[in-house]
Design an enzyme around this catalytic site. Structure first.
Site, PDB file in Angstrom:
ATOM      1  N   ASP A  75     123.292 -78.472   7.502  1.00  0.00           N
ATOM      2  CA  ASP A  75     123.003 -77.383   8.437  1.00  0.00           C
ATOM      3  C   ASP A  75     122.819 -77.924   9.846  1.00  0.00           C
ATOM      4  OD1 ASP A  75     122.122 -75.096   9.698  1.00  0.00           O
ATOM      5  OD2 ASP A  75     120.318 -74.847   8.477  1.00  0.00           O
ATOM      6  N   HIS A 107     116.712 -69.741   4.477  1.00  0.00           N
ATOM      7  CA  HIS A 107     116.209 -71.030   4.960  1.00  0.00           C
ATOM      8  C   HIS A 107     114.904 -70.757   5.703  1.00  0.00           C
ATOM      9  CE1 HIS A 107     116.933 -74.536   8.031  1.00  0.00           C
ATOM     10  NE2 HIS A 107     115.849 -74.727   7.299  1.00  0.00           N
TER      11      HIS A 107
HETATM   12  C1  DX5 Z   1     118.842 -74.304  12.948  1.00  0.00           C
HETATM   13  C2  DX5 Z   1     119.358 -73.428  11.823  1.00  0.00           C
HETATM   14  C3  DX5 Z   1     120.808 -73.462  11.626  1.00  0.00           C
HETATM   15  C4  DX5 Z   1     121.624 -73.044  12.802  1.00  0.00           C
HETATM   16  C5  DX5 Z   1     122.953 -73.696  12.720  1.00  0.00           C
HETATM   17  O1  DX5 Z   1     117.461 -74.366  12.879  1.00  0.00           O
HETATM   18  O2  DX5 Z   1     118.749 -73.817  10.596  1.00  0.00           O
HETATM   19  O3  DX5 Z   1     121.183 -72.737  10.466  1.00  0.00           O
HETATM   20  O4  DX5 Z   1     121.791 -71.677  12.903  1.00  0.00           O
HETATM   21  O5  DX5 Z   1     123.672 -73.369  13.845  1.00  0.00           O
HETATM   22  P1  DX5 Z   1     124.899 -74.216  14.342  1.00  0.00           P
HETATM   23  O6  DX5 Z   1     125.930 -74.173  13.259  1.00  0.00           O
HETATM   24  O7  DX5 Z   1     125.302 -73.489  15.569  1.00  0.00           O
HETATM   25  O8  DX5 Z   1     124.413 -75.609  14.595  1.00  0.00           O
HETATM   26 ZN    ZN Z   2     119.480 -72.951   8.665  1.00  0.00          ZN
END
Ligand code: DX5
Ligand code: ZN
Length: 229
Positions: free
Chosen positions: A177, A68
């Site tokens: 996400d 990502h």
């Molecule tokens: C945020 C990231 C996510 C993040 C999600 O910018 O793209 O992938 O790590 O973390 P949680 O699941 O803790 O919201």
């Molecule tokens: Zn992410």
């Protein structure tokens, strides 16, 4: 095999022993490694790059790696991630000057392209790109940090993208996400999502367990998903 895929975000893993963390989370039944790349420019945080992706492959990780990209510009770094063993490469359309070109670049480098939409970003770009994508990623938090709260209006967005994907008749993943865990994964699945990123929900749940095992939290997510059928 389940149609649902769980994609732990290693952003919340212990970076001092990343290989072991990834091994453990895959052994617990996760399907995909979600790999968050931040550049302190497109987002106000700085994380990991192609060297770390390559290190995971050399360590023996064979699961898909879902890169990502929260970086701007996008194109320069794409071939590096392809060489480093990325499976999916997703990017934010507003971070690329030429979206169609970036999608083609990812495909030409042997990876599966995807577009990422922030909570307030409209979906209109999909009108001319969806059939060229392998994944649509909807952010349910503003990108930059793990551990944020799920933004509920993204469920409506997910329902719309589900309809658009179904209309293509193609096998395009719909990933979400941010702020996802056992407590809300079922309602997210019901909105049409098939691929679930979870960072803090998975890695903080395993932190106190013996040897950082993640079996129970992944099982809890699967148990919720089983109710969606
Ligand atoms: C945020 C990231 C996510 C993040 C999600 O910018 O793209 O992938 O790590 O973390 P949680 O699941 O803790 O919201
Ligand atoms: Zn992410």
């Amino acid at each position: 095999m389940s149609k649902y895929r769980i994609a732990p975000s290693i952003l919340s893993a212990n970076f001092a022993k990343l290989g072991e963390e990834v091994d453990n989370v895959l052994a617990a039944g996760a399907d995909i490694v979600h790999f968050d790349v931040m550049d302190n420019h497109y987002v106000p945080n700085l994380t990991i790059g192609p060297l770390v992706c390559e290190a995971l492959r050399k360590h023996g990780v064979t699961a898909p790696i879902d890169v990502h990209l929260m970086v701007k510009p996008v194109d320069r770094i794409v071939p590096d991630f392809a060489k480093a063993g990325a499976t999916y490469i997703t990017f934010h359309p507003e971070a690329s000057e030429h979206i169609d070109r970036t999608i083609a670049l990812i495909r030409d480098n042997g990876c599966k392209p995807g577009l990422v939409f922030n909570p307030a970003t409209p979906l209109d770009v999909l009108e001319w790109t969806l059939d060229k994508l392998d994944m649509v990623l909807l952010m349910s938090v503003n990108p930059g940090f793990g551990g944020q709260k799920f933004i509920p209006h993204v469920l409506e967005k997910a329902r719309r993208v589900r309809q658009m994907i179904d209309a293509t008749g193609k096998d395009i993943a719909l990933e979400i996400d941010g702020g996802v865990g056992p407590a809300n994964i079922l309602e997210v699945a019901k909105a049409g999502v098939d691929t679930f990123v979870a960072g803090s929900a998975i890695f903080s749940a395993g932190k106190d367990a013996d040897a950082h095992r993640y079996d129970s939290v992944v099982a809890a997510m699967r148990a919720e998903l089983a109710k969606a059928r």
